[in-house]
Design an enzyme around this catalytic site. Structure first.
Site, mmCIF file in Angstrom:
data_model
loop_
_atom_site.group_PDB
_atom_site.id
_atom_site.type_symbol
_atom_site.label_atom_id
_atom_site.label_comp_id
_atom_site.label_asym_id
_atom_site.label_seq_id
_atom_site.Cartn_x
_atom_site.Cartn_y
_atom_site.Cartn_z
ATOM 1 N N TYR A 306 0.853 -1.196 0.000
ATOM 2 C CA TYR A 306 0.000 0.000 0.000
ATOM 3 C C TYR A 306 0.884 1.240 0.000
ATOM 4 C CZ TYR A 306 -4.313 2.554 0.784
ATOM 5 O OH TYR A 306 -5.403 3.376 0.636
ATOM 6 N N TYR A 356 -5.579 4.874 -8.055
ATOM 7 C CA TYR A 356 -5.857 4.917 -6.612
ATOM 8 C C TYR A 356 -7.214 4.307 -6.338
ATOM 9 C CZ TYR A 356 -6.380 6.823 -1.883
ATOM 10 O OH TYR A 356 -6.566 6.973 -0.527
#
Lengths: 406, 137
Positions: A306, A356
């Protein structure tokens, strides 16, 4: 510093390899203004179910992560109705920020292993870029503390202008720099490596070349964070289907077997003795995920970490033990995360250069790599992939270890 | 320096003692009557022992710089004419960390863990902002 963590006698090995990701679907992503979040979700689900070779009647579980879209606009029932999913035995909305994608897959995996459902769809969708005219890319994430009439203790964030997620990650990054000597250039190397991967991915939003000079020259957002330390903001949706391993093996795609699962939620105790900025929940998640998988770091071929900020990648590498605490900067400085490097990481360009979709960014690329469908960016050895999620201000961590074989 | 007033919070039941104390130039913090742990933000229940017996006690005002940032984004009308600006997190001697701003220290001389002391800025007749300045000892 976290208090001692008691390890449970069971190690979760009974769950290893018994569920798999059988389908992956992605809507159009990026600056797409023609759909709302729920429709992005529906499109991603349609593609994921088709990808798996399933029929909609076979979908009997639905887990929904609505991003910053209000639950009222993106709750599970509305989505269920949009798609005519009439056979659900499992339905919930979930949110632990960017850790949610992996977390949904974990509950889905346990549900199919133990017979609560057969094929569970997990979906993230959001449309924070509301209109082409409205505001900058991060407007939906800059709201924290921005009230015009602040009140209570939380109002102090408004008084001192500590707005948005960027401000909080800037504080965390500064802390790591001061404690360990981490430099801006070391963070920049992470951004450059991910951009190099993005240039090989047709899914990536930013494929133009980027140098360390470009990174240094990018404007400050919140010092010590440059613009190129920060993730993109995208509209879109991504869905995966989780099935029992033996069923996944008979479906249309190579299964991404779930070898290990873990979560860690360290708490945000902002007081003396708690290094909440530099120590994440990753060690807690790692312990369970790797013991379940019976794996070590040496078994990991590809990393999907992440990366809401470059710093998130650096601190995650440390907290998994790829290097010692505090040595993340020198560790990444040789470019080992990029194409041709010894530790291929965020091979689709991640959230910094790719797209994203919260935790679905690392998860989707993890599935693509395990399947061997990465095209120009495919990593040659892709037997085991580590996928991590991170939510809030390093408040939540989730891990999945995916395998090409059960 | 600037004419736009800072957005000073309206006190609620859980923060009134803090803001009233600031007007008296006293840093007031909540403390658990049961286990003695200081806490911020002020909340009804102690996270350590779960007691709801609380008291407000004057803190030393001493702390150290925990972290800071320089905001370059213009996200609020009150800050439009003072951006970029510095904001900080200060770790108080009593334990809790508070969001604030360091004054009286040049930006390139800010060092984490540097000793700080609360300073009280009466920004209007009925509002005082708690910032932190350098502490000698």
């Amino acid at each position: 510093m976290h208090p001692p963590y008691a390890v449970r006698a069971m190690d979760g090995r009974e769950l290893r390899g018994r569920a798999a990701i059988s389908g992956l679907g992605m809507s159009e992503m990026g600056r797409v203004y023609t759909r709302d979040a729920r429709d992005f979700a529906a499109e991603a689900i349609r593609r994921a179910v088709e990808d798996a070779g399933l029929r909609k009647e076979q979908i009997d579980g639905l887990l929904v992560n609505p991003g910053v879209t209000p639950l009222g606009a993106m709750g599970g029932v509305g989505l269920q109705n949009d798609l005519g999913l009439a056979n659900l035995r499992l339905l919930a909305s979930m949110n632990v920020g960017g850790a949610t994608a992996n977390v949904m897959v974990q509950y889905a995996a346990m549900s199919v292993i133990h017979g609560l459902a057969n094929h569970v769809v997990c979906v993230f969708a959001d449309a924070p870029l509301r209109t082409s005219a409205g505001g900058g890319g991060g407007a939906a994430y800059a709201g924290m503390g921005r009230s015009v009439r602040p009140s209570g203790m939380a109002g102090l964030y408004t008084t001192f202008g500590v707005f948005g997620v960027n401000a909080h990650y800037a504080l965390a990054t500064r802390r790591h720099m001061a404690m360990y000597g981490t430099t801006s250039d070391q963070l920049g190397v992470i951004a450059v490596a991910e951009r190099a991967w993005a240039q090989k991915s047709p899914l990536a939003e930013h494929r133009e070349a980027m140098t360390l000079g470009d990174y240094r020259a990018s404007r400050w957002v919140v010092e010590p964070l440059h613009l190129l330390d920060c993730c993109l903001v995208s509209n879109g949706g991504v869905a995966v289907v989780v099935s029992r391993a033996e069923e996944a093996a008979d479906l249309a795609q190579p299964p991404a077997y779930i070898l290990g699962m873990g979560q860690g939620h360290p708490g945000d105790f902002r007081r003396k003795g708690w290094d909440v900025e530099t120590e994440t929940g990753a060690p807690i998640a790692r312990e369970r995920a790797f013991s379940m998988a019976g794996a070590t770091l040496a078994d990991i071929d590809v990393l999907q970490l992440y990366d809401c900020y470059t710093y998130t990648v650096l601190v995650t590498l440390e907290d998994y033990g790829f290097c010692k605490k505090g040595e993340g900067g020198p560790f990444v400085a040789d470019g080992k995360l990029g194409p041709g490097g010894s530790l291929p990481t965020n091979t689709g360009g991640g959230q910094l250069s790719g797209y994203y979709m919260w935790g679905m960014t690392p998860l989707s690329e993890g599935v693509i790599q395990v399947r061997g469908q990465g095209g120009e960016r495919q990593v040659a050895k892709h037997d085991v992939v580590l996928v991590t999620g991170n939510g809030g201000i390093l408040d939540h961590h989730s891990a999945l270890i995916l395998g090409r074989e059960a | 320096m600037t004419t736009t007033p800072l957005p000073v919070p309206e006190a609620d039941d859980e923060s009134r003692e803090f803001y009233d104390g600031a007007r008296r130039h006293q840093l007031m913090l909540m403390r658990c009557r049961s286990c003695g742990a200081w806490r911020l933000p002020s909340r009804p229940r102690c996270p350590d022992c779960w007691s709801t017996e609380t008291e407000w006690v004057r803190a030393s005002g001493r702390g150290v710089l925990h972290s800071f940032g320089i905001m370059h984004q213009k996200l609020h009308p009150a800050f439009a004419d003072r951006t970029p600006y510095q904001f900080a997190v200060v770790e108080l001697a009593e334990g809790p960390r508070i969001v604030s701003q360091v004054v009286g220290v040049a930006e390139d001389e800010l060092r984490l863990e540097m000793p700080l002391q609360a300073v009280f800025d009466d920004v209007s007749d009925d509002a005082t902002v708690v910032r932190f300045g350098p502490r000698r000892s």
